[in-house]
Every structure is written in C-alpha cells, then in structure tokens.
Write an enzyme that holds these catalytic residues in place. Sequence first.
Site, PDB file in Angstrom:
ATOM      1  N   ASN A   1      -4.514  19.148   7.358  1.00 13.93           N
ATOM      2  CA  ASN A   1      -5.182  18.464   8.476  1.00 13.93           C
ATOM      3  C   ASN A   1      -6.426  17.797   7.920  1.00 13.93           C
ATOM      4  O   ASN A   1      -7.430  18.457   7.682  1.00 13.93           O
ATOM      5  CB  ASN A   1      -5.533  19.513   9.550  1.00 13.93           C
ATOM      6  CG  ASN A   1      -6.367  18.923  10.675  1.00 13.93           C
ATOM      7  OD1 ASN A   1      -6.495  17.707  10.799  1.00 13.93           O
ATOM      8  ND2 ASN A   1      -6.940  19.794  11.491  1.00 13.93           N
ATOM      9  N   TRP A   2      -6.341  16.491   7.713  1.00 17.32           N
ATOM     10  CA  TRP A   2      -7.459  15.785   7.082  1.00 17.32           C
ATOM     11  C   TRP A   2      -8.637  15.586   8.028  1.00 17.32           C
ATOM     12  O   TRP A   2      -9.699  15.187   7.609  1.00 17.32           O
ATOM     13  CB  TRP A   2      -6.993  14.420   6.565  1.00 17.32           C
ATOM     14  CG  TRP A   2      -6.090  14.490   5.371  1.00 17.32           C
ATOM     15  CD1 TRP A   2      -5.576  15.605   4.776  1.00 17.32           C
ATOM     16  CD2 TRP A   2      -5.609  13.377   4.602  1.00 17.32           C
ATOM     17  NE1 TRP A   2      -4.805  15.260   3.702  1.00 17.32           N
ATOM     18  CE2 TRP A   2      -4.802  13.897   3.571  1.00 17.32           C
ATOM     19  CE3 TRP A   2      -5.776  11.993   4.694  1.00 17.32           C
ATOM     20  CZ2 TRP A   2      -4.173  13.079   2.645  1.00 17.32           C
ATOM     21  CZ3 TRP A   2      -5.144  11.176   3.771  1.00 17.32           C
ATOM     22  CH2 TRP A   2      -4.348  11.717   2.753  1.00 17.32           C
ATOM     23  N   LYS A   3      -8.407  15.809   9.315  1.00 22.34           N
ATOM     24  CA  LYS A   3      -9.456  15.581  10.328  1.00 22.34           C
ATOM     25  C   LYS A   3      -9.984  14.142  10.185  1.00 22.34           C
ATOM     26  O   LYS A   3      -9.213  13.260   9.833  1.00 22.34           O
ATOM     27  CB  LYS A   3     -10.548  16.635  10.197  1.00 22.34           C
ATOM     28  CG  LYS A   3      -9.955  18.062  10.192  1.00 22.34           C
ATOM     29  CD  LYS A   3     -10.965  19.143  10.340  1.00 22.34           C
ATOM     30  CE  LYS A   3     -10.258  20.498  10.319  1.00 22.34           C
ATOM     31  NZ  LYS A   3     -11.134  21.629  10.551  1.00 22.34           N
TER      32      LYS A   3
ATOM     33  N   HIS B   1      -5.607  21.451  18.611  1.00 21.42           N
ATOM     34  CA  HIS B   1      -6.529  21.984  17.597  1.00 21.42           C
ATOM     35  C   HIS B   1      -7.827  22.421  18.281  1.00 21.42           C
ATOM     36  O   HIS B   1      -8.266  21.794  19.253  1.00 21.42           O
ATOM     37  CB  HIS B   1      -6.811  20.926  16.528  1.00 21.42           C
ATOM     38  CG  HIS B   1      -7.570  21.478  15.371  1.00 21.42           C
ATOM     39  ND1 HIS B   1      -8.942  21.633  15.387  1.00 21.42           N
ATOM     40  CD2 HIS B   1      -7.150  21.963  14.176  1.00 21.42           C
ATOM     41  CE1 HIS B   1      -9.318  22.179  14.242  1.00 21.42           C
ATOM     42  NE2 HIS B   1      -8.252  22.380  13.495  1.00 21.42           N
TER      43      HIS B   1
ATOM     44  N   GLU C   1     -10.817  22.043  17.571  1.00 22.40           N
ATOM     45  CA  GLU C   1     -11.855  21.004  17.672  1.00 22.40           C
ATOM     46  C   GLU C   1     -11.575  20.075  18.841  1.00 22.40           C
ATOM     47  O   GLU C   1     -12.486  19.602  19.507  1.00 22.40           O
ATOM     48  CB  GLU C   1     -11.953  20.236  16.337  1.00 22.40           C
ATOM     49  CG  GLU C   1     -12.647  21.083  15.280  1.00 22.40           C
ATOM     50  CD  GLU C   1     -12.208  20.806  13.861  1.00 22.40           C
ATOM     51  OE1 GLU C   1     -11.594  19.755  13.594  1.00 22.40           O
ATOM     52  OE2 GLU C   1     -12.479  21.673  12.995  1.00 22.40           O
TER      53      GLU C   1
ATOM     54  N   GLU D   1      -5.309  29.913  14.308  1.00 12.12           N
ATOM     55  CA  GLU D   1      -6.554  29.604  13.616  1.00 12.12           C
ATOM     56  C   GLU D   1      -7.730  30.238  14.352  1.00 12.12           C
ATOM     57  O   GLU D   1      -8.202  29.689  15.357  1.00 12.12           O
ATOM     58  CB  GLU D   1      -6.775  28.094  13.577  1.00 12.12           C
ATOM     59  CG  GLU D   1      -5.664  27.317  12.911  1.00 12.12           C
ATOM     60  CD  GLU D   1      -6.127  25.932  12.499  1.00 12.12           C
ATOM     61  OE1 GLU D   1      -6.142  25.662  11.307  1.00 12.12           O
ATOM     62  OE2 GLU D   1      -6.499  25.137  13.378  1.00 12.12           O
TER      63      GLU D   1
ATOM     64  N   GLY E   1     -13.576  25.995   8.707  1.00 11.84           N
ATOM     65  CA  GLY E   1     -14.637  25.232   8.063  1.00 11.84           C
ATOM     66  C   GLY E   1     -15.878  26.053   7.756  1.00 11.84           C
ATOM     67  O   GLY E   1     -16.930  25.509   7.426  1.00 11.84           O
TER      68      GLY E   1
ATOM     69  N   SER F   1     -10.271  28.155   6.646  1.00 16.46           N
ATOM     70  CA  SER F   1     -10.771  28.364   5.280  1.00 16.46           C
ATOM     71  C   SER F   1      -9.695  28.870   4.322  1.00 16.46           C
ATOM     72  O   SER F   1      -9.983  29.659   3.411  1.00 16.46           O
ATOM     73  CB  SER F   1     -11.983  29.310   5.291  1.00 16.46           C
ATOM     74  OG  SER F   1     -13.017  28.768   6.085  1.00 16.46           O
TER      75      SER F   1
ATOM     76  N   GLY G   1      -7.544  22.626   6.283  1.00 17.90           N
ATOM     77  CA  GLY G   1      -8.491  21.543   6.525  1.00 17.90           C
ATOM     78  C   GLY G   1      -9.123  21.092   5.224  1.00 17.90           C
ATOM     79  O   GLY G   1      -8.530  20.332   4.461  1.00 17.90           O
ATOM     80  N   GLY G   2     -10.311  21.603   4.942  1.00 21.08           N
ATOM     81  CA  GLY G   2     -11.096  21.164   3.772  1.00 21.08           C
ATOM     82  C   GLY G   2     -10.313  21.090   2.471  1.00 21.08           C
ATOM     83  O   GLY G   2     -10.394  20.082   1.755  1.00 21.08           O
TER      84      GLY G   2
HETATM   85  P1  PGA Z   1     -10.427  24.559   7.265  1.00 25.33           P
HETATM   86  O1  PGA Z   1      -9.778  23.903   8.585  1.00 25.33           O
HETATM   87  O2  PGA Z   1      -9.297  24.855   6.333  1.00 25.33           O
HETATM   88  O3  PGA Z   1     -11.367  23.512   6.738  1.00 25.33           O
HETATM   89  O4  PGA Z   1     -11.125  25.808   7.699  1.00 25.33           O
HETATM   90  C1  PGA Z   1      -8.573  24.381   9.105  1.00 25.33           C
HETATM   91  C2  PGA Z   1      -8.221  23.630  10.368  1.00 25.33           C
HETATM   92  O5  PGA Z   1      -9.122  23.320  11.148  1.00 25.33           O
HETATM   93  O6  PGA Z   1      -7.041  23.325  10.613  1.00 25.33           O
END
Ligand code: PGA
Length: 255
Positions: free
Chosen positions: A9-11, A94, A96, A166, A172, A213, A234-235
């Site tokens: 997930n590149w956001k 998600h 967010e 999640e 993050g 994470s 994500g990251g």
């Molecule tokens: P993260 O994000 O790996 O940066 O914690 C995961 C996500 O939000 O899908």
Amino acid sequence: MRKPIIAGNWKMNKTADEALAFVREIRAGLNSIPSVDSVICPPFVALPLVSDALKGTKIGVGAQNMHYESSGAFTGECAPDMLTPFCQYVIIGHSERRAYFAESDESVNKKAKAALAAGLIPIICVGESLEQNEAGETHSFVSGQVRAAFDGLSAEQAQGCVIAYEPIWAIGTGKSASAAGAGSIIGVTVRGTLADVFGEETAQAIRVQYGGSAKPSNCHEYLGHADIDGALVGGASLKQDFVDMVRITAELLKT
Ligand code: PGA
C-alpha cells in the site's frame, strides 16, 4: 492451503514517473516468485502506467480506494469500472480512510459489494485503535467490523475477498503487534466471526493478512503463523524491502 498474498500500500507516495521507475526495478524480482501473490497499490494516477509496466507478469495491481456508485456527481472519486482496466484488487476501509475521510462500516460494505460486482478482489481492512486495545475491546470491535463489512454477501462472494487485520496503533509507528497476538486475533476473532457467519469451510478459505509496521526483519514471524496468510505493507513497500518480504514468505513455504 491458502496462497500467501503480500500487498504494498503505497498510500500518497511516488509520482507517476517515480512509480514507473520503481516498478521497473522490482518487477523481475517479484515475478520470479510465483508461489506468493504480490500486489502493488499505487495512487490512482499511477495505475495506468504501473499496470502497463506489469503486463505479462503475475504481479497484481490494486487501487487504494473506490466509490461504490458506478458514476455521478462524486467529486474526486473513482468508480469500480474506472479501475478494472488497470486493477485486479482494491483496498477498502483502510484505517486512514476511516479516520480522515469518514469511511464507515456501511460504506465499506457497499464498496465490498460494488468491487465484487465489478470483478475486483476487495482487500478489506479492519483493526482496533490503541484505546480499544487497552480497554480490552479488540475482539468485539474487530468482530463487529468483519460482520458489517461482509453483511449480505454470499459465502461464495466472501471467498472472493481478502481481509487485512491492521491494529491502528501499529500502522506507521514502528510498533508492530506480536505475531502470536496478531495471529490469535486473526484466528479467533476474524476467522471465528467468518465461521459464525458463513461456516467453517468459507472461513478457512479466506485469506487474512497482517498489517502494521511489517518489514523484512519481522515478516517471517507473521507469515510463520498458521493463521496469517500475508501482509499489507505500507512504508516497507516503497523500497526493495518489499521484494525481500515476498522472498522471505516464499522461503517459509519450503520449510
Ligand atoms: P505500515 O502501513 O506498514 O507503514 O505500518 C501499513 C498499512 O497502513 O497498510
């Protein structure tokens, strides 16, 4: 046996040019690991270029969001049929989007149905906040999210979905959940709820990822857990780390 699925997930990261350059860097590595489904979810504007660059590979492409209506006055949104030329997957609900864009259990359910109707595989996100976790409300909250997201789906449709568990406090933050903790919520809460709604066979067929994470140094712990079928990353998905995670997952399958 459920096939592992690692999705990036590149956001809101990488311009279209940067997305294309990065996908060209990682595609050979990912495509050489067919035992794991790998999926890349860039921002909307990069979808056509990324999908084009991945033609002829086994690497999947996903959007990060979608509207449930097929067209209309919904400024800033994309409809399911706008995504299908470029995507096989779409991330839905998600945390967010739930936190910053008023995504509700009801809209998640509508989006899951619309995605399935369009032939997209929804990656449905669930997970509790730190306060809920500390108050011992994880089970009831996550179970409620699963029930709401799958409301009105048939068992067959449910099997066409992926779930990402999640915990919000792990996203993050560098603070990842323990594999045993995440695995137990996935096994007992997520799969238990699915079994309650659709029966054990369907619950066992649905793939459930861990997210929060996840990175190369901890992904073997998650993927080594019998109830965890992959990761939503994500990251670490913005770097070569993503290929390493897919490779580590494939190695685990051999053991
Ligand atoms: P993260 O994000 O790996 O940066 O914690 C995961 C996500 O939000 O899908």
